[in-house]
Design an enzyme around this catalytic site. Structure first.
Site, PDB file in Angstrom:
ATOM      1  N   CYS A   1       2.817  -3.561   5.618  1.00  0.00           N
ATOM      2  CA  CYS A   1       2.197  -3.183   4.347  1.00  0.00           C
ATOM      3  C   CYS A   1       3.205  -2.886   3.249  1.00  0.00           C
ATOM      4  O   CYS A   1       2.831  -2.579   2.121  1.00  0.00           O
ATOM      5  CB  CYS A   1       1.273  -1.989   4.565  1.00  0.00           C
ATOM      6  SG  CYS A   1       0.067  -2.285   5.872  1.00  0.00           S
TER       7      CYS A   1
ATOM      8  N   HIS B   1       0.367   4.906  -1.866  1.00  0.00           N
ATOM      9  CA  HIS B   1      -0.017   4.005  -0.777  1.00  0.00           C
ATOM     10  C   HIS B   1      -1.473   4.292  -0.406  1.00  0.00           C
ATOM     11  O   HIS B   1      -2.254   3.365  -0.219  1.00  0.00           O
ATOM     12  CB  HIS B   1       0.910   4.204   0.421  1.00  0.00           C
ATOM     13  CG  HIS B   1       0.716   3.191   1.495  1.00  0.00           C
ATOM     14  ND1 HIS B   1       0.803   1.835   1.257  1.00  0.00           N
ATOM     15  CD2 HIS B   1       0.429   3.321   2.819  1.00  0.00           C
ATOM     16  CE1 HIS B   1       0.583   1.181   2.388  1.00  0.00           C
ATOM     17  NE2 HIS B   1       0.355   2.054   3.345  1.00  0.00           N
TER      18      HIS B   1
ATOM     19  N   GLU C   1       1.449  11.481   2.896  1.00  0.00           N
ATOM     20  CA  GLU C   1       1.941  11.067   1.580  1.00  0.00           C
ATOM     21  C   GLU C   1       1.870  12.222   0.580  1.00  0.00           C
ATOM     22  O   GLU C   1       2.797  12.419  -0.216  1.00  0.00           O
ATOM     23  CB  GLU C   1       1.158   9.864   1.058  1.00  0.00           C
ATOM     24  CG  GLU C   1       1.737   9.315  -0.235  1.00  0.00           C
ATOM     25  CD  GLU C   1       1.148   7.975  -0.651  1.00  0.00           C
ATOM     26  OE1 GLU C   1       1.733   7.328  -1.544  1.00  0.00           O
ATOM     27  OE2 GLU C   1       0.100   7.572  -0.089  1.00  0.00           O
TER      28      GLU C   1
ATOM     29  N   LYS D   1      -6.474   1.347  -3.891  1.00  0.00           N
ATOM     30  CA  LYS D   1      -7.073   0.800  -2.672  1.00  0.00           C
ATOM     31  C   LYS D   1      -8.531   1.252  -2.528  1.00  0.00           C
ATOM     32  O   LYS D   1      -9.298   0.638  -1.781  1.00  0.00           O
ATOM     33  CB  LYS D   1      -6.282   1.239  -1.439  1.00  0.00           C
ATOM     34  CG  LYS D   1      -4.926   0.550  -1.267  1.00  0.00           C
ATOM     35  CD  LYS D   1      -4.252   0.975   0.030  1.00  0.00           C
ATOM     36  CE  LYS D   1      -2.906   0.289   0.244  1.00  0.00           C
ATOM     37  NZ  LYS D   1      -1.851   0.800  -0.626  1.00  0.00           N
TER      38      LYS D   1
ATOM     39  N   HIS E   1      -7.316  -2.479   1.190  1.00  0.00           N
ATOM     40  CA  HIS E   1      -5.886  -2.510   1.529  1.00  0.00           C
ATOM     41  C   HIS E   1      -5.471  -3.954   1.750  1.00  0.00           C
ATOM     42  O   HIS E   1      -5.910  -4.593   2.705  1.00  0.00           O
ATOM     43  CB  HIS E   1      -5.657  -1.670   2.786  1.00  0.00           C
ATOM     44  CG  HIS E   1      -4.220  -1.467   3.143  1.00  0.00           C
ATOM     45  ND1 HIS E   1      -3.186  -2.089   2.476  1.00  0.00           N
ATOM     46  CD2 HIS E   1      -3.632  -0.698   4.102  1.00  0.00           C
ATOM     47  CE1 HIS E   1      -2.036  -1.720   3.010  1.00  0.00           C
ATOM     48  NE2 HIS E   1      -2.275  -0.872   3.988  1.00  0.00           N
TER      49      HIS E   1
ATOM     50  N   PHE F   1       3.598  -0.397   8.972  1.00  0.00           N
ATOM     51  CA  PHE F   1       3.752  -0.225  10.414  1.00  0.00           C
ATOM     52  C   PHE F   1       5.221  -0.446  10.784  1.00  0.00           C
ATOM     53  O   PHE F   1       5.928  -1.240  10.169  1.00  0.00           O
ATOM     54  CB  PHE F   1       2.897  -1.237  11.176  1.00  0.00           C
ATOM     55  CG  PHE F   1       1.421  -0.900  11.214  1.00  0.00           C
ATOM     56  CD1 PHE F   1       0.919   0.259  10.661  1.00  0.00           C
ATOM     57  CD2 PHE F   1       0.523  -1.771  11.835  1.00  0.00           C
ATOM     58  CE1 PHE F   1      -0.436   0.555  10.703  1.00  0.00           C
ATOM     59  CE2 PHE F   1      -0.836  -1.491  11.884  1.00  0.00           C
ATOM     60  CZ  PHE F   1      -1.311  -0.330  11.319  1.00  0.00           C
TER      61      PHE F   1
END
Length: 414
Positions: free
Chosen positions: A164, A304, A315, A336, A341, A400
């Site tokens: 991502c 994010h 975050e 998002k 996403h 990830f």
């Protein structure tokens, strides 16, 4: 030796909210959701039956009909967004400058749809049924490759596959390529088209996706107490970056300046961010230090903000560690909530949004924010866009494997 200045001269977007940057941006300001029932395949037996699909996209507007089947949809999206970005930058790549223009497009998944299709052919008819275009239609670097071929860009040609963070890393790396003098222009960002049975099934198996099947438009709710997973989206976000003097010489429209880039690793877990928010904290600090500014100068963060319980809390913790009391004065939003996403394209789309926020001096909202979470107590621009003075905008992307990227943009002033 002073660093070369790098500016943004063009942007392009394909998302569930529209087929252009203008369409997507206007939908965001209205707080519109692009999420709905999956139409790509029969999802009736899946635990998750909704996504943020790009609707009514016609690749024939950008690609010769005979070539469309030679590319996965993520490449179609990359080409379309790149065409918009190049057009909006008023960039014409002549033979004289071709070797100084590069392409850098990331993707986290690549050509999943065609991989699934060709695997079915193999099982049903044997290896003779596999398309000769299977490999070039699916591998991640062919998005950058096709963009390079389309525009005759003969400079650096590369791709990132950092989950991502892919799109953000592609933009940050392109910034550094120009800054150190290896190119004058980079067409860069991310593209993804992973709304497929294996992809949706895989993320659902991980329990990473929201299961709010009865009200999909309310499913992506970053920082809200009732968030229960992300919503998979698709599309592309592409920027044209240029060395400042090069852009000035050709009278290019300058939208913003990119001034900072950070990249770090959590070195903690294959899917979860580190519990102390170390990687996310350091990546923002790196971008701010690279720009040579104070944390207190940052006005807006495009987070994010995936809508997963763990990510949003970590975050928020990282933002507080980096900004201290200023964390409660700056604005943080997750688009998002509207686009879903986009995985490897998220950083590309959100970089474009950050640039547009600076251009229009407007904060896009976090929609579906209804129930405050004590662990997430910042200004998330809830539900409605608003005007604000924005001089510096930070865009976060976490992937990830613990891979993190942060991009820092500055309002352009002569």
């Amino acid at each position: 030796m002073s660093k070369r200045r790098v500016v943004v001269t063009g942007v392009g977007l394909i998302s569930a909210l529209g087929h252009t940057a203008k369409q997507s941006w206007e939908a965001m300001l209205e707080g519109r959701s692009g999420v709905g029932p999956i139409t790509r395949f029969d999802a009736s037996e899946f635990p998750v039956r909704f996504a943020a699909e790009v609707k009514d996209f016609d690749p024939e507007k950008f690609i010769a009909k005979k070539d469309i089947k030679k590319m996965d949809t993520f490449i179609h999206f990359a080409i379309a967004a790149a065409q918009e970005a190049v057009d909006s930058a008023k960039l014409q790549i002549s033979p004289e400058i071709a070797t100084r223009v590069g392409t850098y497009v990331g993707s986290g998944i690549g050509g999943f749809a065609i991989i699934e299709r060709e695997h079915t052919k193999l099982l049903q008819g044997g290896p003779g049924k596999i398309s000769p275009f299977f490999i070039p239609a699916t591998i991640i670097n062919l998005a950058a490759g096709h963009v390079s071929i389309r525009f005759g860009a003969k400079g650096p040609n590369s791709a990132t596959a950092t989950a991502c963070s892919s799109g953000a890393h592609a933009i940050g790396d392109s910034f550094k390529i120009i800054q150190r003098g290896d190119a004058d222009v980079m067409i860069c960002g991310g593209a993804e088209a992973a709304i497929t049975p294996m992809s949706v099934g895989g993320f659902a198996s991980m329990r990473a996706l929201s299961t709010r099947n009865d009200e999909p438009q309310r499913a992506s709710r970053p920082f809200d107490k009732e968030r229960n997973g992300f919503v998979i989206g698709e599309g592309a976000g592409i920027l044209v970056l240029e060395e400042y003097e090069f852009a000035r010489r050709r009278n290019a429209p300058i939208l913003a300046e990119i001034v900072g880039y950070g990249m770090t690793s959590d070195a903690f877990h294959i899917t979860q961010p580190s519990e102390d928010a170390d990687g996310a904290t350091r990546v923002m600090q790196c971008a701010i230090q690279d720009a040579g500014i104070s944390p207190n100068e940052v006005d807006y963060i495009n987070a994010h903000g995936t809508s997963t319980p763990y990510n949003d809390r970590i975050e928020t913790m990282a933002i507080k560690k980096v900004f201290g009391e200023h964390a409660y004065k700056l604005a943080v939003s997750s688009t998002k909530s509207m686009t879903g996403h986009l995985l490897g394209a998220a950083g590309g789309l959100e970089a474009v949004v950050s640039v547009l926020a600076l251009v229009h001096q407007t904060l896009p909202p976090t929609i579906n924010y209804e129930y405050p979470d004590p662990d997430c107590d910042l200004d998330y621009v809830p539900n409605h866009a608003r005007k604000a003075e924005i001089n510096y905008a930070l865009s976060n992307s976490f992937g990830f494997g613990g891979t993190n990227a942060a991009l820092l943009f500055k309002r352009f002033k002569e």
